[in-house]
Scaffold this active site. Structure first.
Site, short mmCIF file in Angstrom:
data_model
loop_
_atom_site.label_atom_id
_atom_site.label_comp_id
_atom_site.label_asym_id
_atom_site.label_seq_id
_atom_site.Cartn_x
_atom_site.Cartn_y
_atom_site.Cartn_z
N ASP A 1 -2.66 -4.90 0.37
CA ASP A 1 -2.22 -6.23 0.82
C ASP A 1 -2.88 -6.67 2.11
O ASP A 1 -3.22 -7.85 2.28
CB ASP A 1 -0.70 -6.29 0.93
N MET B 1 0.82 -1.21 0.00
CA MET B 1 0.00 0.00 0.00
C MET B 1 0.86 1.27 0.00
O MET B 1 2.05 1.23 0.23
CB MET B 1 -0.93 0.00 1.21
N HIS B 2 0.20 2.39 -0.28
CA HIS B 2 0.70 3.75 -0.06
C HIS B 2 1.77 4.22 -1.04
O HIS B 2 2.09 5.41 -1.08
CB HIS B 2 1.28 3.92 1.36
#
Length: 491
Positions: free
Chosen positions: A237, A78-79
């Site tokens: 995830d 992520m991110h």
């Protein structure tokens, strides 16, 4: 029918092939480079993700009937900030979730814009690893790159875009960008204005289980698959791992001991904790979840084993650890700073409590325990919100260690359930593809049909009491060290 789940991780991409009943047919992993251009920075090349994913797909499906493969979906780190120019070329390496360069931008968002405003706009406050501070960092430090941005996307969405041509993301992953109005499941106009971007730079939003497109003809031809092969949105995830472990619906919990560590609590209703210590995100099942994320979990053990004591025999190092709950050595698991609940990219790992009789086993034990103590910090925030968690599933590489499972059960005082399938994010991705293809009517129905628990670790009353004393000591360490971390930041 066969389905592919792609887990785009930090060190490798893991691809899983399964039938609609969850019987795994094949698993392939492909590694790629992780770059640290400066202390605290963490980057990867999106092109490497795609190259290795295509190579992995070819290897994954080569011995199976291609006409049986109906859908592909994702669980992804992520991110991360992926930016493309007008020609769909990657402008710069992706800035990853565990990158700590955005201290100034994070402070600007939390102080000048204000945590209350951020929480109102997005249900979250700014953390260094989130995507919005990274956008501001590029704007402030690489204005020539910022001016070229035409598309902003997350890591797994780059794969989906390359495979399908659809510029899309899902709500669970988008929740971690600090650009999404999580409660109302739409982009936040206020946050776009703060970051100096427009909505046409951002992907179209989908639920994780929705079809976003099909394979591009040239990709289908290269892989030998049908052009009708469905590409589903997928999930971040942790949300994908939650699906893979059956953590959907109301009040379920999953803990992941991967590179990072997470405690994930699913909910039918939207909520935010008082201090935004936990992330409040949309879930892949169409609901919501609270999540505490520590940046270094199993990676702490990998660092200790590989770099410090220089061994690959992790199990052998754990064999001599017997006196649980009695260790006088503590480990603070902040190798890359910390996110939940401290939100401090300047925190760093430390051992404390060593003496002349401290052993190698004591140090190894402290590393394993320190990670679980860090997870408990987040669990305590949820408990203060009135959330009751008595059992959890456990996934990730660390879940393979019986000793670590025992520590989780007794430090957190919960029953730990072990799913039959350890491949949380990749299996979750495959299950989302099944829903997108209509095999199951909902994510919850898919979980009920596929997820199987094969064992449990119950907390021991005596050991839990010992660990309670140890945790009460551990939780004093971060406040005691914070001023030291602050002084390092000034130097």
């Amino acid at each position: 029918m066969l389905f592919v789940g792609i887990d785009l991780g930090t060190s490798s991409v893991k691809l899983l092939l399964t039938d609609e009943k969850g019987n795994i047919k094949n698993i392939v992993s492909k590694e790629y480079e992780l770059y640290f251009p400066h202390s605290g920075w963490s980057e990867q090349k999106p092109e490497d993700w795609y190259t290795q994913s295509i190579a992995g797909l070819k290897e994954l499906i080569k011995d199976f009937p291609k006409e049986e493969i109906k859908g592909i979906s994702f669980g992804g780190q992520m991110h991360g900030l992926v930016i493309l120019d007008e020609n769909d070329q990657v402008i710069r390496p992706a800035i990853l979730w565990n990158d700590g360069r955005t201290t100034k931008e994070t402070e600007y968002l939390n102080t000048e814009i204000g945590k209350d405003k951020l929480s109102e706009y997005t249900a979250n406050i700014a953390f260094a690893g989130f995507t919005a501070p990274k956008i501001l960092w590029v704007k402030n430090n690489e204005p020539e790159n910022f001016a070229r941005i035409k598309k902003i996307m997350l890591p797994k969405d780059y794969l989906a875009y390359k495979l399908s041509g659809t510029f899309a993301t899902d709500l669970s992953d988008a929740s971690g960008m600090l650009l999404l109005d999580v409660k109302n499941r739409k982009w936040s106009k206020e946050m776009l204005d703060i970051c100096g971007i427009t909505e046409d730079m951002l992907p179209q939003l989908f639920e994780s289980y929705e079809k976003v497109g099909t394979l591009k003809p040239e990709i289908a031809a290269e892989l030998g698959l049908s052009e009708e092969t469905v590409i589903a949105a997928g999930a971040g995830d942790n949300a994908a791992a939650a699906v893979g472990t059956g953590t959907v619906g109301n009040g379920k919990c999953n803990i992941s001991l991967g590179t990072s560590g997470t405690i994930f609590i699913s909910s039918d209703t939207f909520s935010v904790d008082d201090n935004n210590a936990l992330h409040s995100f949309d879930h892949a099942d169409g609901g919501y979840h609270l999540m505490g994320c520590m940046l270094s979990a199993a990676s702490c053990n990998k660092w200790w084993m590989d770099e410090i004591i220089r061994t690959k025999d992790y199990a052998a190092e754990q064999k001599g650890i017997e006196k649980l709950g009695e260790n006088t050595v503590f480990y603070m698991p902040y190798l890359m700073g910390e996110r939940s609940p401290h939100n401090n990219p300047d925190a760093r790992a430390a051992f404390i409590g060593m003496s002349m009789d401290t052993t190698r086993e004591d140090m190894t034990q402290a590393v394993l325990e320190g990670v679980v103590f860090g997870l408990r910090d987040s669990l305590e925030v949820a408990r203060k919100q009135g959330i009751v968690i008595n059992r959890t599933t456990l996934c990730g590489g660390g879940a393979k260690s019986p000793l670590w499972r025992k520590m989780v059960a007794n430090i957190l005082n919960v029953t730990v359930d072990i799913p039959k399938t350890e491949e949380g994010p990749s299996m979750g991705g495959a299950m989302l593809a099944m829903v997108a293809c209509g095999v199951y009517s909902s994510v919850e129905e898919a979980c009920k049909a596929i997820v199987e628990i094969v064992g449990s670790e119950e907390p021991d009353k005596e050991l839990t009491a010992k660990y309670e004393n140890r945790y009460q000591a551990f939780k004093k360490l971060y406040p005691a060290c914070k001023s030291f971390y602050d002084s390092l930041k000034l130097n």
